[in-house]
Design a protein around this motif. Sequence first.
Motif, mmCIF file in Angstrom:
data_model
loop_
_atom_site.group_PDB
_atom_site.id
_atom_site.type_symbol
_atom_site.label_atom_id
_atom_site.label_comp_id
_atom_site.label_asym_id
_atom_site.label_seq_id
_atom_site.Cartn_x
_atom_site.Cartn_y
_atom_site.Cartn_z
ATOM 1 N N ILE A 1 11.340 11.594 -5.338
ATOM 2 C CA ILE A 1 10.281 11.389 -4.701
ATOM 3 C C ILE A 1 10.538 9.913 -3.796
ATOM 4 C CG2 ILE A 1 7.502 11.832 -4.084
ATOM 5 C CD1 ILE A 1 6.940 13.065 -6.344
ATOM 6 N N ALA A 2 10.516 10.480 -2.310
ATOM 7 C CA ALA A 2 11.264 8.735 -1.431
ATOM 8 C C ALA A 2 9.540 8.442 -0.213
ATOM 9 C CB ALA A 2 12.104 9.588 -0.815
ATOM 10 N N VAL A 3 9.850 7.166 -0.980
ATOM 11 C CA VAL A 3 7.674 7.070 -0.638
ATOM 12 C C VAL A 3 8.472 5.895 0.419
ATOM 13 C CG1 VAL A 3 5.975 5.680 -0.978
ATOM 14 C CG2 VAL A 3 7.176 6.395 -2.861
ATOM 15 N N ALA A 4 7.714 6.421 1.634
ATOM 16 C CA ALA A 4 7.634 5.046 2.573
ATOM 17 C C ALA A 4 6.466 4.691 3.300
ATOM 18 C CB ALA A 4 7.959 6.799 4.099
ATOM 19 N N ALA A 5 6.558 3.857 4.295
ATOM 20 C CA ALA A 5 5.257 2.332 4.360
ATOM 21 C C ALA A 5 4.585 3.241 5.400
ATOM 22 C CB ALA A 5 6.115 1.069 3.670
ATOM 23 N N SER A 6 3.166 2.726 5.081
ATOM 24 C CA SER A 6 3.051 3.043 6.748
ATOM 25 C C SER A 6 1.484 1.427 6.699
ATOM 26 C CB SER A 6 1.501 4.282 5.765
ATOM 27 O OG SER A 6 0.553 4.148 5.270
ATOM 28 N N ALA A 7 1.146 1.025 7.766
ATOM 29 C CA ALA A 7 0.554 0.387 8.300
ATOM 30 C C ALA A 7 -0.922 0.412 8.243
ATOM 31 C CB ALA A 7 0.710 -0.220 9.533
ATOM 32 N N ILE B 1 6.921 11.348 1.044
ATOM 33 C CA ILE B 1 5.127 10.786 1.025
ATOM 34 C C ILE B 1 4.878 9.383 1.423
ATOM 35 C CG2 ILE B 1 4.722 9.825 -1.496
ATOM 36 C CD1 ILE B 1 2.822 12.552 0.009
ATOM 37 N N SER B 2 3.667 8.908 2.064
ATOM 38 C CA SER B 2 4.119 7.935 2.377
ATOM 39 C C SER B 2 2.705 7.025 1.832
ATOM 40 C CB SER B 2 3.726 7.472 3.875
ATOM 41 O OG SER B 2 2.832 8.325 4.380
ATOM 42 N N ALA B 3 2.762 4.603 1.671
ATOM 43 C CA ALA B 3 1.680 4.423 0.723
ATOM 44 C C ALA B 3 1.590 3.249 1.869
ATOM 45 C CB ALA B 3 2.171 4.355 -0.441
ATOM 46 N N PRO B 4 0.190 1.738 1.393
ATOM 47 C CA PRO B 4 -0.187 1.394 1.771
ATOM 48 C C PRO B 4 1.297 0.237 1.861
ATOM 49 C CG PRO B 4 -1.718 1.940 1.293
ATOM 50 C CD PRO B 4 -0.843 2.560 0.732
ATOM 51 N N GLY B 5 2.041 -0.017 2.392
ATOM 52 C CA GLY B 5 3.448 -1.403 2.541
ATOM 53 C C GLY B 5 3.061 -2.529 3.793
ATOM 54 N N VAL B 6 1.940 -2.839 4.140
ATOM 55 C CA VAL B 6 2.047 -4.083 4.983
ATOM 56 C C VAL B 6 0.849 -5.231 4.591
ATOM 57 C CG1 VAL B 6 1.297 -5.446 7.047
ATOM 58 C CG2 VAL B 6 2.923 -3.296 7.308
ATOM 59 N N GLY B 7 1.578 -6.211 4.431
ATOM 60 C CA GLY B 7 0.053 -7.004 3.287
ATOM 61 C C GLY B 7 -0.266 -6.603 1.998
ATOM 62 N N GLN C 1 -0.183 18.408 -1.233
ATOM 63 C CA GLN C 1 -1.140 19.332 -0.695
ATOM 64 C C GLN C 1 -2.409 18.644 -0.218
ATOM 65 O OE1 GLN C 1 -1.469 21.673 -3.724
ATOM 66 N NE2 GLN C 1 0.480 23.093 -3.169
ATOM 67 N N THR C 2 -2.359 17.341 -1.722
ATOM 68 C CA THR C 2 -3.206 16.552 -1.080
ATOM 69 C C THR C 2 -3.500 15.209 -0.216
ATOM 70 O OG1 THR C 2 -3.077 15.326 -2.863
ATOM 71 C CG2 THR C 2 -4.125 17.040 -3.172
ATOM 72 N N ALA C 3 -2.291 14.887 0.987
ATOM 73 C CA ALA C 3 -1.871 14.420 1.273
ATOM 74 C C ALA C 3 -2.871 13.690 2.911
ATOM 75 C CB ALA C 3 -0.706 13.232 1.875
ATOM 76 N N ARG C 4 -3.793 13.047 3.176
ATOM 77 C CA ARG C 4 -3.970 12.668 4.515
ATOM 78 C C ARG C 4 -2.477 12.688 5.467
ATOM 79 N NH1 ARG C 4 -6.204 8.633 2.015
ATOM 80 N NH2 ARG C 4 -6.120 7.325 3.122
ATOM 81 N N LYS C 5 -2.348 14.194 6.215
ATOM 82 C CA LYS C 5 -1.487 14.440 7.245
ATOM 83 C C LYS C 5 -1.179 14.011 8.071
ATOM 84 C CE LYS C 5 -0.438 17.932 4.494
ATOM 85 N NZ LYS C 5 -1.790 17.512 3.547
ATOM 86 N N PRO C 6 -0.148 13.561 8.796
ATOM 87 C CA PRO C 6 -0.190 12.836 9.826
ATOM 88 C C PRO C 6 -0.387 14.498 11.127
ATOM 89 C CG PRO C 6 2.310 13.010 9.308
ATOM 90 C CD PRO C 6 1.549 13.906 8.013
ATOM 91 N N ALA C 7 -0.510 13.557 12.410
ATOM 92 C CA ALA C 7 -0.789 14.559 13.320
ATOM 93 C C ALA C 7 0.546 15.392 13.507
ATOM 94 C CB ALA C 7 -1.378 13.801 15.170
ATOM 95 N N LEU D 1 -0.215 9.894 4.150
ATOM 96 C CA LEU D 1 -0.481 9.243 3.427
ATOM 97 C C LEU D 1 -1.293 9.174 1.884
ATOM 98 C CD1 LEU D 1 -1.417 5.775 3.076
ATOM 99 C CD2 LEU D 1 -3.422 6.241 4.103
ATOM 100 N N ILE D 2 -1.351 8.971 0.767
ATOM 101 C CA ILE D 2 -1.370 9.516 -0.291
ATOM 102 C C ILE D 2 -2.981 9.625 -0.425
ATOM 103 C CG2 ILE D 2 -1.399 8.979 -2.312
ATOM 104 C CD1 ILE D 2 1.803 8.507 -2.923
#
Length: 417
Positions: free
Chosen positions: A226-232, A249-255, A303-309, A320-321
Amino acid sequence: MIRRLARTAALVAGLVVATSTPAVAEAPRGWEQQAMKVPAAQRLGQGKGITVAVLDSGVMKDHPEFRGRVTSGPDFIGGGARPGQSFWGEHGTAMASSVLRVAPQAQVLSVRVIWDKEDPARKRAEAATKAGRIAADEESLKRGNALAKGIRYAVDKGARVISMSLGTDEWNLGDGYDDTTAAAVDYALGKGVILMASAGNGGSTNPLEVDANNVVAYPAAHPGVIAVAASAPNGGRADFSQVHTYNTISAPGVGIHAADNGGGYRTGDGTSPACALAAGAVALMLSRNPDLTPRQVRDILIQTARKPAGGYNVFLGFGLIDAAAAVQAAGAAKAAKIAAAPYKGKEYFGGGPVASPSTNPPIEMSFVVVGGTAAGVGLLFLLSAALLMRRPRARPAPGHPANGAFGQTTPYGAPRG
Protein backbone atom coordinates in the motif's frame (compact mmCIF):
# COMPACT_ATOMS: atom_id res chain seq x y z
CA MET A 1 27.05 -7.10 -9.18
CA ILE A 2 27.77 -3.38 -9.64
CA ARG A 3 24.17 -2.73 -10.71
CA ARG A 4 22.88 -4.73 -7.72
CA LEU A 5 25.02 -2.72 -5.32
CA ALA A 6 23.93 0.53 -6.92
CA ARG A 7 20.36 -0.45 -6.19
CA THR A 8 21.45 -1.31 -2.67
CA ALA A 9 22.84 2.14 -2.16
CA ALA A 10 19.59 3.65 -3.40
CA LEU A 11 17.55 1.43 -1.14
CA VAL A 12 19.14 2.63 2.06
CA ALA A 13 18.82 6.30 1.16
CA GLY A 14 15.07 6.85 0.87
CA LEU A 15 14.22 9.02 3.85
CA VAL A 16 13.65 12.70 4.50
CA VAL A 17 13.67 14.25 7.98
CA ALA A 18 13.00 17.88 8.81
CA THR A 19 15.93 19.75 10.33
CA SER A 20 14.00 21.91 12.75
CA THR A 21 15.24 22.07 16.33
CA PRO A 22 13.59 20.12 19.14
CA ALA A 23 10.44 21.74 20.47
CA VAL A 24 8.87 21.71 23.91
CA ALA A 25 8.75 18.66 26.14
CA GLU A 26 5.16 17.86 25.27
CA ALA A 27 4.22 17.39 21.64
CA PRO A 28 1.21 19.46 20.57
CA ARG A 29 -1.61 17.69 18.81
CA GLY A 30 -1.28 18.40 15.10
CA TRP A 31 -3.80 18.94 12.38
CA GLU A 32 -3.29 15.37 11.15
CA GLN A 33 -5.34 13.95 14.02
CA GLN A 34 -8.43 15.85 13.00
CA ALA A 35 -7.83 15.44 9.27
CA MET A 36 -7.79 11.64 9.61
CA LYS A 37 -10.59 11.62 12.25
CA VAL A 38 -8.29 9.80 14.64
CA PRO A 39 -10.15 10.70 17.89
CA ALA A 40 -13.37 9.12 16.58
CA ALA A 41 -11.44 6.07 15.35
CA GLN A 42 -9.79 5.59 18.75
CA ARG A 43 -13.22 5.29 20.35
CA LEU A 44 -13.67 2.13 18.28
CA GLY A 45 -10.19 0.66 18.60
CA GLN A 46 -6.80 1.50 20.10
CA GLY A 47 -4.53 -0.97 18.35
CA LYS A 48 -4.38 -3.38 21.29
CA GLY A 49 -2.74 -6.70 20.48
CA ILE A 50 -1.31 -5.47 17.15
CA THR A 51 2.42 -5.25 16.46
CA VAL A 52 3.56 -2.70 13.89
CA ALA A 53 7.09 -3.26 12.61
CA VAL A 54 8.83 0.03 11.86
CA LEU A 55 11.60 -0.77 9.37
CA ASP A 56 13.78 2.30 9.61
CA SER A 57 16.96 3.75 11.09
CA GLY A 58 16.25 2.48 14.61
CA VAL A 59 14.02 3.77 17.43
CA MET A 60 15.11 5.28 20.76
CA LYS A 61 12.78 3.06 22.74
CA ASP A 62 13.46 4.86 26.04
CA HIS A 63 11.88 8.10 24.80
CA PRO A 64 9.33 9.28 27.41
CA GLU A 65 6.53 9.11 24.86
CA PHE A 66 6.86 5.37 24.26
CA ARG A 67 6.50 4.04 27.80
CA GLY A 68 7.47 0.45 27.05
CA ARG A 69 5.58 0.20 23.76
CA VAL A 70 8.72 -0.25 21.61
CA THR A 71 10.97 -3.29 21.33
CA SER A 72 14.09 -3.53 19.18
CA GLY A 73 15.03 -6.22 16.71
CA PRO A 74 18.33 -6.76 14.86
CA ASP A 75 20.40 -4.10 13.13
CA PHE A 76 20.50 -5.41 9.56
CA ILE A 77 22.17 -2.35 8.02
CA GLY A 78 25.22 -1.99 10.30
CA GLY A 79 27.70 0.78 9.59
CA GLY A 80 29.00 1.34 13.12
CA ALA A 81 26.37 3.73 14.55
CA ARG A 82 25.08 3.03 18.05
CA PRO A 83 22.05 4.15 20.09
CA GLY A 84 22.68 7.50 21.73
CA GLN A 85 24.48 9.00 18.76
CA SER A 86 22.74 11.87 17.01
CA PHE A 87 22.74 10.00 13.68
CA TRP A 88 21.19 6.81 15.07
CA GLY A 89 17.40 6.52 15.18
CA GLU A 90 16.56 10.10 14.21
CA HIS A 91 14.14 9.17 11.44
CA GLY A 92 12.93 5.91 12.95
CA THR A 93 12.05 7.46 16.31
CA ALA A 94 9.80 10.00 14.61
CA MET A 95 8.08 7.28 12.61
CA ALA A 96 7.40 5.14 15.69
CA SER A 97 5.94 8.22 17.37
CA SER A 98 3.51 8.83 14.49
CA VAL A 99 2.37 5.20 14.52
CA LEU A 100 1.68 5.21 18.26
CA ARG A 101 -0.14 8.52 18.27
CA VAL A 102 -2.74 6.98 16.03
CA ALA A 103 -2.72 3.52 17.66
CA PRO A 104 -1.74 4.19 21.30
CA GLN A 105 -2.12 0.58 22.49
CA ALA A 106 -0.21 -1.01 19.64
CA GLN A 107 3.32 -2.35 19.99
CA VAL A 108 6.15 -1.17 17.76
CA LEU A 109 8.90 -3.56 16.68
CA SER A 110 11.91 -1.55 15.53
CA VAL A 111 14.11 -3.17 12.87
CA ARG A 112 17.06 -1.14 11.60
CA VAL A 113 17.43 -1.40 7.81
CA ILE A 114 18.47 2.12 6.69
CA TRP A 115 20.85 4.88 7.73
CA ASP A 116 19.90 8.32 8.94
CA LYS A 117 20.82 11.18 6.67
CA GLU A 118 23.82 12.28 8.75
CA ASP A 119 25.15 8.81 9.40
CA PRO A 120 28.86 8.64 8.39
CA ALA A 121 28.24 5.22 6.83
CA ARG A 122 25.69 6.75 4.51
CA LYS A 123 28.02 9.58 3.60
CA ARG A 124 30.77 7.07 2.79
CA ALA A 125 28.37 5.12 0.59
CA GLU A 126 27.28 8.31 -1.18
CA ALA A 127 30.87 9.30 -1.88
CA ALA A 128 31.73 5.83 -3.16
CA THR A 129 28.67 5.82 -5.41
CA LYS A 130 29.49 9.20 -6.94
CA ALA A 131 33.02 8.01 -7.62
CA GLY A 132 31.81 4.71 -9.05
CA ARG A 133 33.58 2.74 -6.32
CA ILE A 134 30.85 0.42 -5.08
CA ALA A 135 32.81 -2.52 -3.72
CA ALA A 136 31.47 -6.04 -3.67
CA ASP A 137 32.58 -6.55 -0.07
CA GLU A 138 30.81 -8.20 2.83
CA GLU A 139 29.45 -4.91 4.22
CA SER A 140 28.02 -3.91 0.84
CA LEU A 141 26.29 -7.26 0.47
CA LYS A 142 24.90 -6.87 4.00
CA ARG A 143 23.37 -3.54 3.05
CA GLY A 144 21.91 -5.06 -0.07
CA ASN A 145 19.90 -7.62 1.91
CA ALA A 146 18.92 -5.40 4.84
CA LEU A 147 15.37 -4.57 3.82
CA ALA A 148 14.53 -8.09 2.67
CA LYS A 149 15.87 -9.55 5.92
CA GLY A 150 13.99 -6.94 7.92
CA ILE A 151 10.69 -7.82 6.26
CA ARG A 152 11.12 -11.53 6.86
CA TYR A 153 12.22 -10.99 10.46
CA ALA A 154 9.20 -8.81 11.21
CA VAL A 155 6.84 -11.38 9.72
CA ASP A 156 8.39 -14.23 11.70
CA LYS A 157 8.14 -12.18 14.91
CA GLY A 158 4.39 -11.76 14.51
CA ALA A 159 4.07 -8.23 13.11
CA ARG A 160 0.69 -7.67 11.46
CA VAL A 161 1.66 -4.36 9.86
CA ILE A 162 5.03 -3.39 8.39
CA SER A 163 5.62 0.34 8.01
CA MET A 164 8.40 1.27 5.57
CA SER A 165 9.00 5.02 5.46
CA LEU A 166 11.82 4.59 2.96
CA GLY A 167 12.40 4.21 -0.75
CA THR A 168 14.87 3.96 -3.61
CA ASP A 169 13.91 7.24 -5.25
CA GLU A 170 16.29 9.67 -3.59
CA TRP A 171 19.57 8.77 -5.31
CA ASN A 172 17.96 7.79 -8.61
CA LEU A 173 20.46 4.98 -9.30
CA GLY A 174 18.86 2.33 -11.48
CA ASP A 175 15.23 1.44 -11.05
CA GLY A 176 15.62 0.24 -7.49
CA TYR A 177 13.96 -3.11 -8.08
CA ASP A 178 15.55 -5.95 -6.15
CA ASP A 179 14.66 -9.64 -6.41
CA THR A 180 15.35 -10.44 -2.77
CA THR A 181 13.09 -7.63 -1.57
CA ALA A 182 10.36 -8.65 -4.00
CA ALA A 183 10.52 -12.20 -2.67
CA ALA A 184 10.32 -10.91 0.91
CA VAL A 185 7.26 -8.84 0.01
CA ASP A 186 5.59 -11.95 -1.42
CA TYR A 187 6.51 -13.88 1.73
CA ALA A 188 4.88 -11.26 3.95
CA LEU A 189 1.72 -11.05 1.89
CA GLY A 190 1.46 -14.82 1.89
CA LYS A 191 1.50 -14.70 5.71
CA GLY A 192 -1.31 -12.14 5.80
CA VAL A 193 0.88 -9.16 6.78
CA ILE A 194 -0.10 -5.66 5.60
CA LEU A 195 2.78 -3.76 3.99
CA MET A 196 2.82 0.06 3.89
CA ALA A 197 5.44 2.22 2.16
CA SER A 198 5.97 5.91 1.53
CA ALA A 199 5.41 7.07 -2.04
CA GLY A 200 8.59 9.16 -2.14
CA ASN A 201 9.56 12.81 -1.77
CA GLY A 202 10.83 13.61 -5.27
CA GLY A 203 7.56 14.85 -6.72
CA SER A 204 8.29 18.57 -6.85
CA THR A 205 7.54 20.30 -10.15
CA ASN A 206 10.29 22.84 -9.51
CA PRO A 207 13.20 21.93 -11.84
CA LEU A 208 15.63 23.57 -9.39
CA GLU A 209 14.76 21.08 -6.66
CA VAL A 210 17.60 18.59 -6.20
CA ASP A 211 15.21 15.73 -5.41
CA ALA A 212 12.67 16.56 -8.14
CA ASN A 213 13.10 13.23 -9.91
CA ASN A 214 9.69 11.55 -9.47
CA VAL A 215 11.25 8.21 -10.34
CA VAL A 216 9.64 4.89 -9.46
CA ALA A 217 10.27 4.15 -5.78
CA TYR A 218 10.47 0.72 -4.23
CA PRO A 219 9.12 -0.87 -2.06
CA ALA A 220 6.09 1.36 -2.69
CA ALA A 221 5.89 0.16 -6.30
CA HIS A 222 5.86 -3.55 -5.42
CA PRO A 223 2.47 -5.17 -6.11
CA GLY A 224 0.60 -5.76 -2.87
CA VAL A 225 2.28 -2.89 -1.00
CA ILE A 226 0.00 0.00 0.00
CA ALA A 227 1.78 3.12 -1.26
CA VAL A 228 1.02 6.23 0.81
CA ALA A 229 1.18 9.71 -0.69
CA ALA A 230 1.37 12.89 1.42
CA SER A 231 -1.45 15.43 1.66
CA ALA A 232 -1.27 19.04 2.80
CA PRO A 233 -3.56 20.82 5.31
CA ASN A 234 -5.65 22.17 2.43
CA GLY A 235 -6.50 18.61 1.36
CA GLY A 236 -4.38 18.69 -1.78
CA ARG A 237 -1.13 16.91 -2.56
CA ALA A 238 1.96 18.04 -0.67
CA ASP A 239 4.18 19.55 -3.35
CA PHE A 240 6.98 17.03 -2.71
CA SER A 241 4.81 13.91 -2.79
CA GLN A 242 5.61 11.72 -5.78
CA VAL A 243 3.08 11.20 -8.53
CA HIS A 244 2.57 7.62 -9.65
CA THR A 245 -0.17 5.23 -10.66
CA TYR A 246 0.72 2.90 -7.80
CA ASN A 247 -0.24 5.51 -5.17
CA THR A 248 -3.00 3.84 -3.17
CA ILE A 249 -3.98 6.22 -0.42
CA SER A 250 -2.86 9.47 1.19
CA ALA A 251 -2.28 10.73 4.72
CA PRO A 252 -1.06 14.03 6.20
CA GLY A 253 2.60 14.70 5.52
CA VAL A 254 3.21 18.39 6.25
CA GLY A 255 4.10 19.84 9.65
CA ILE A 256 3.87 16.53 11.51
CA HIS A 257 5.01 16.75 15.15
CA ALA A 258 6.78 13.67 16.44
CA ALA A 259 9.35 12.45 18.95
CA ASP A 260 13.04 12.75 18.13
CA ASN A 261 16.02 10.67 19.19
CA GLY A 262 17.25 13.34 21.59
CA GLY A 263 14.29 12.98 23.94
CA GLY A 264 12.37 15.97 22.60
CA TYR A 265 10.13 16.62 19.63
CA ARG A 266 10.43 18.11 16.17
CA THR A 267 8.29 18.90 13.17
CA GLY A 268 8.86 17.17 9.87
CA ASP A 269 7.48 16.88 6.35
CA GLY A 270 7.43 13.97 3.97
CA THR A 271 5.67 10.89 2.74
CA SER A 272 7.52 9.14 5.59
CA PRO A 273 5.23 10.44 8.36
CA ALA A 274 2.26 9.93 6.04
CA CYS A 275 3.15 6.23 5.81
CA ALA A 276 3.60 5.93 9.59
CA LEU A 277 0.23 7.59 10.28
CA ALA A 278 -1.45 5.27 7.78
CA ALA A 279 0.16 2.25 9.45
CA GLY A 280 -1.29 3.41 12.76
CA ALA A 281 -4.76 3.58 11.20
CA VAL A 282 -4.38 0.01 9.91
CA ALA A 283 -3.39 -1.11 13.41
CA LEU A 284 -6.70 0.34 14.67
CA MET A 285 -8.55 -1.61 11.98
CA LEU A 286 -6.86 -4.88 12.90
CA SER A 287 -7.49 -4.41 16.60
CA ARG A 288 -11.17 -4.16 15.70
CA ASN A 289 -11.00 -7.18 13.37
CA PRO A 290 -7.79 -9.24 13.55
CA ASP A 291 -8.92 -11.55 10.74
CA LEU A 292 -8.68 -8.96 8.00
CA THR A 293 -6.54 -9.97 5.02
CA PRO A 294 -4.20 -7.58 3.19
CA ARG A 295 -6.71 -7.34 0.35
CA GLN A 296 -9.56 -6.55 2.75
CA VAL A 297 -7.52 -3.83 4.46
CA ARG A 298 -6.67 -2.28 1.12
CA ASP A 299 -10.28 -2.40 -0.06
CA ILE A 300 -11.61 -0.85 3.15
CA LEU A 301 -9.08 1.97 3.05
CA ILE A 302 -10.04 2.69 -0.55
CA GLN A 303 -13.80 2.48 0.01
CA THR A 304 -13.83 4.69 3.11
CA ALA A 305 -11.29 7.32 1.98
CA ARG A 306 -12.35 10.88 1.31
CA LYS A 307 -12.07 10.81 -2.45
CA PRO A 308 -10.41 13.55 -4.50
CA ALA A 309 -12.58 15.52 -6.88
CA GLY A 310 -13.18 13.28 -9.87
CA GLY A 311 -12.27 10.11 -7.97
CA TYR A 312 -8.93 8.33 -8.11
CA ASN A 313 -5.91 10.29 -9.28
CA VAL A 314 -2.16 9.76 -9.36
CA PHE A 315 -1.57 12.55 -6.83
CA LEU A 316 -3.49 11.26 -3.81
CA GLY A 317 -4.51 7.78 -4.89
CA PHE A 318 -8.05 7.03 -3.72
CA GLY A 319 -7.94 9.90 -1.25
CA LEU A 320 -7.25 10.84 2.36
CA ILE A 321 -7.59 8.11 4.98
CA ASP A 322 -10.71 8.39 7.11
CA ALA A 323 -9.59 6.37 10.12
CA ALA A 324 -12.99 6.42 11.84
CA ALA A 325 -14.84 5.12 8.79
CA ALA A 326 -12.12 2.54 8.10
CA VAL A 327 -12.21 1.14 11.64
CA GLN A 328 -16.00 0.99 11.62
CA ALA A 329 -15.99 -0.83 8.28
CA ALA A 330 -13.32 -3.21 9.55
CA GLY A 331 -15.53 -4.21 12.46
CA ALA A 332 -18.38 -5.06 10.11
CA ALA A 333 -16.27 -7.00 7.60
CA LYS A 334 -16.83 -10.74 7.38
CA ALA A 335 -14.09 -13.33 7.22
CA ALA A 336 -12.63 -13.74 3.77
CA LYS A 337 -13.42 -16.99 2.00
CA ILE A 338 -11.35 -18.57 -0.74
CA ALA A 339 -13.38 -20.68 -3.16
CA ALA A 340 -13.61 -21.35 -6.87
CA ALA A 341 -16.17 -19.09 -8.48
CA PRO A 342 -18.56 -20.83 -10.91
CA TYR A 343 -18.74 -19.48 -14.43
CA LYS A 344 -22.05 -17.76 -15.04
CA GLY A 345 -21.45 -16.23 -18.43
CA LYS A 346 -22.58 -17.22 -21.90
CA GLU A 347 -22.03 -20.70 -23.26
CA TYR A 348 -19.59 -19.39 -25.89
CA PHE A 349 -17.08 -16.56 -25.67
CA GLY A 350 -17.76 -15.66 -29.31
CA GLY A 351 -20.80 -16.11 -31.53
CA GLY A 352 -20.82 -19.89 -31.21
CA PRO A 353 -20.69 -22.47 -34.04
CA VAL A 354 -21.31 -21.14 -37.57
CA ALA A 355 -23.38 -24.23 -38.54
CA SER A 356 -25.20 -27.11 -36.90
CA PRO A 357 -22.98 -30.01 -35.82
CA SER A 358 -22.74 -32.68 -38.56
CA THR A 359 -23.14 -36.45 -37.93
CA ASN A 360 -21.76 -39.49 -39.80
CA PRO A 361 -23.75 -42.71 -40.54
CA PRO A 362 -22.83 -45.73 -38.39
CA ILE A 363 -20.15 -48.09 -39.70
CA GLU A 364 -21.45 -51.30 -41.43
CA MET A 365 -19.77 -54.04 -39.40
CA SER A 366 -20.30 -56.78 -42.05
CA PHE A 367 -17.87 -55.00 -44.36
CA VAL A 368 -15.35 -54.81 -41.56
CA VAL A 369 -15.60 -58.59 -40.97
CA VAL A 370 -15.26 -59.50 -44.67
CA GLY A 371 -12.36 -57.15 -45.19
CA GLY A 372 -10.60 -58.39 -42.10
CA THR A 373 -11.01 -62.03 -43.14
CA ALA A 374 -9.65 -61.37 -46.65
CA ALA A 375 -6.70 -59.53 -45.25
CA GLY A 376 -5.94 -62.41 -42.89
CA VAL A 377 -6.07 -65.02 -45.69
CA GLY A 378 -3.80 -62.94 -47.89
CA LEU A 379 -1.30 -62.55 -45.08
CA LEU A 380 -1.33 -66.31 -44.52
CA PHE A 381 -0.50 -67.00 -48.20
CA LEU A 382 2.36 -64.55 -48.12
CA LEU A 383 3.85 -66.18 -45.05
CA SER A 384 3.57 -69.65 -46.61
CA ALA A 385 5.31 -68.56 -49.81
CA ALA A 386 8.10 -67.00 -47.85
CA LEU A 387 8.70 -70.20 -45.91
CA LEU A 388 8.80 -72.34 -49.10
CA MET A 389 11.35 -70.08 -50.76
CA ARG A 390 13.63 -70.28 -47.77
CA ARG A 391 13.83 -74.19 -47.80
CA PRO A 392 17.31 -75.54 -49.10
CA ARG A 393 17.42 -77.64 -52.33
CA ALA A 394 18.50 -81.40 -52.24
CA ARG A 395 21.98 -82.25 -53.67
CA PRO A 396 21.97 -84.67 -56.82
CA ALA A 397 22.88 -88.31 -56.20
CA PRO A 398 26.28 -89.66 -57.39
CA GLY A 399 26.26 -90.54 -61.10
CA HIS A 400 23.55 -88.03 -61.88
CA PRO A 401 24.21 -86.17 -65.16
CA ALA A 402 24.40 -82.96 -63.15
CA ASN A 403 27.64 -84.33 -61.65
CA GLY A 404 29.27 -84.77 -65.13
CA ALA A 405 29.34 -88.61 -65.24
CA PHE A 406 28.44 -88.78 -68.93
CA GLY A 407 30.64 -86.13 -70.46
CA GLN A 408 32.10 -82.62 -69.97
CA THR A 409 29.72 -80.05 -68.93
CA THR A 410 29.42 -76.39 -69.78
CA PRO A 411 29.82 -73.88 -67.09
CA TYR A 412 26.08 -74.04 -66.65
CA GLY A 413 25.99 -77.92 -66.45
CA ALA A 414 24.58 -78.56 -69.96
CA PRO A 415 26.10 -81.84 -71.58
CA ARG A 416 28.04 -81.39 -74.82
CA GLY A 417 27.86 -83.73 -77.97
